[in-house]
Each structure stands twice: as structure tokens, then as C-alpha cells.
Design an enzyme around this catalytic site. Sequence first.
Site, mmCIF file in Angstrom:
data_model
loop_
_atom_site.group_PDB
_atom_site.id
_atom_site.type_symbol
_atom_site.label_atom_id
_atom_site.label_comp_id
_atom_site.label_asym_id
_atom_site.label_seq_id
_atom_site.Cartn_x
_atom_site.Cartn_y
_atom_site.Cartn_z
ATOM 1 N N ASP A 10 42.375 44.760 50.285
ATOM 2 C CA ASP A 10 42.502 44.956 48.833
ATOM 3 C C ASP A 10 42.050 46.370 48.493
ATOM 4 O O ASP A 10 41.203 46.590 47.631
ATOM 5 C CB ASP A 10 41.653 43.917 48.100
ATOM 6 C CG ASP A 10 41.990 43.822 46.613
ATOM 7 O OD1 ASP A 10 43.125 44.171 46.237
ATOM 8 O OD2 ASP A 10 41.121 43.394 45.836
ATOM 9 N N ASP A 50 33.571 45.594 49.105
ATOM 10 C CA ASP A 50 34.229 44.330 48.800
ATOM 11 C C ASP A 50 35.370 44.019 49.768
ATOM 12 O O ASP A 50 36.546 44.181 49.453
ATOM 13 C CB ASP A 50 34.743 44.310 47.357
ATOM 14 C CG ASP A 50 35.123 42.896 46.917
ATOM 15 O OD1 ASP A 50 34.955 41.951 47.712
ATOM 16 O OD2 ASP A 50 35.609 42.741 45.780
#
Length: 327
Positions: free
Chosen positions: A204, A221
Site C-alpha cells: 500500500d 504501515d
Amino acid sequence: MNAPTPLTYADLSPDSVLDAIDSLGLRCDGTLLQLNSYENRVFQVGLEDGSQRIAKFYRPGRWSDAAILEEHAFTLELAEREVPVVPPLLLGGRTLHAVAGHRLALFARQGGRTPEIEQDETLEWLGRSLGRLHAVGAARVYQARPTLDVQTFGVASRDLLLDGGWLPEDLRAAWLAVVDQALDAVRQAYARAGDVALIRLHGDCHPGNLLWTDEGPHFVDFDDSRSGPAIQDLWMLLSGDEADMRRQFAALLRGYEMFREFDDREKHLVEALRTLRLLHHSAWIASRWSDPAFPAAFPWFGSVRCWQDRILELREQVALLQEPPRI
């Protein structure tokens, strides 16, 4: 409309968050700031020694323990190779902890700002860092985490939305027709690309998951980390018209190929992966609708206008998938 994933964050009060951190042997000073995160619950926690930690409480039912630990092992491996990531902290020899029915991990607080990705120098630097990240990621694929492919992001997303009754009846046939057309075009793009390598990815890699300091980028993340083609971590850094994207991609590759060769066949997958991401995003919102954060953040979701727009964007993707790569 159905919402497959039940919400189980209701008991995650500020006191319970601080108690969970204290139970791991850290002494909180009582300060707590909830950070933006739809998928998990993430907090900045102050400690008595004046430092801060980031506490991530994982969404129940999303990942198995094995899948979370695979991601942790990957980021720790990257950190050991001095790739600029923020790995989970080892406490008591573990990175994943269970407290009062919740699973959580702690991270160092990483400062930084959004990178100025319109600059070629920044893109080259990002390319170097991604080349190093992918060189480590190529050593093996995930076993417990799914692969980013047509089935997991495309077919499964289509079926979830259909089975959940999210489509207005008068738009259902039109949406299904364009989705199936888009998935066929995605399969054709994969066929043109051929047997490309699958590696462990960030998954992502958009600017919001990059923190820039004077020392360069830091990738944060890895919650969506999966195995997939390398281009997945590159295409989301591109924007603008075709000329802009070609310039940006060339700058990324100048840095990237200092550490890992890029397979040009993967250029055929850019619009295919964008199409899969669009489908998956709608399915993701639908699957989280029982979480009060989602209706508040996406009040338009499920409206007639919403699905009319989804049909239009998929038709545009079908057209793009018939054209040569734009980068």
C-alpha cells in the site's frame, strides 16, 4: 445491506489502552492521542521517561496471528538490512501481544513529513529505497498472507458486494457486466505480462505511508503487505497525465535499478492493478460497514450516485486496459 465483519472495538476505552501498555512493562504518563486509521485502532502513547510509542490494536478477525507475525518478520528483516522502515518493537522476546482479548504491537514514533514526490530527486531516492526493499522481499514469498491477484482482489470483491446486496437493483446488471468485462481485461493484461516474479511487498505504498526526513524516506504501515508483482509498490507513486507519469517512473527506475533489476513486462499490470484496487476498495468499505467510523467517513457509499460513479470508472479502466502501457 449486510456487513460481514462485526465490530469488537467497543471495549477499547482510553483506560483499557493505557492498561494494556502498562501490562507490557512500559509506564505510561497518561497522555494518549488516537491517530487516523480506519482498519486498526492506532494510538500515540506517552511514557513516563518522556518518550512516545505507537500502539496498534489489530482489527479482530482480519489477519491470523501467523499472518501478522510474517509481516513483523519481514519488517524486522528489512530493518536489519538498514532499509528505512519502522518495525514492531520486541518486548519480552515478542512483537505481537494479546491483552484483554485484543492483539497489539508497539512501534517507535517516527517523525517526518509527506515527500515532495513531484521532484525527480525525491523519486530517485524513493526508487533506491524501494529497490533495496524489494531485493529483500524477493528472497521469499509469504506463506500465511494471500497473494495480490485477480482472485483475491477482483473476484472475491465482486462476490462480496453481490452476495451482500449492496447494489441497487436497477444498477446491478450494469455493474456486474462492467465488472466482469474489467476482470477479463485484467486477466488479459496479466497474460501479456507473462510469468512475472511474486515478491513480498509493502502493498500500500502511497505517499500517506511515507514519512520524509533529512535522512530520506521511511516506509510505515505494512498492514496490507502481500506477495505480488514489484510494480504494485511503484505505480501508486505516479500521478498526472501520461507525460508526467513517464517522467516520474523514469526517475523512480533510475534509483530502483541501482539495487534491483525491474522487469519491463510488469508495465502491463499498472492499469490491471489499479482496476483491482478500485474493486477491492468498494468491497473493503462494505465489509467494514458495522464499524461506526465507516458510515461517518463514507456517507455516500451505497447511494445510487455511488454505484453510477463506480460503473463509470470501471468503464474508463476497461478502455485503458486496451491501450499500451502509459509508462
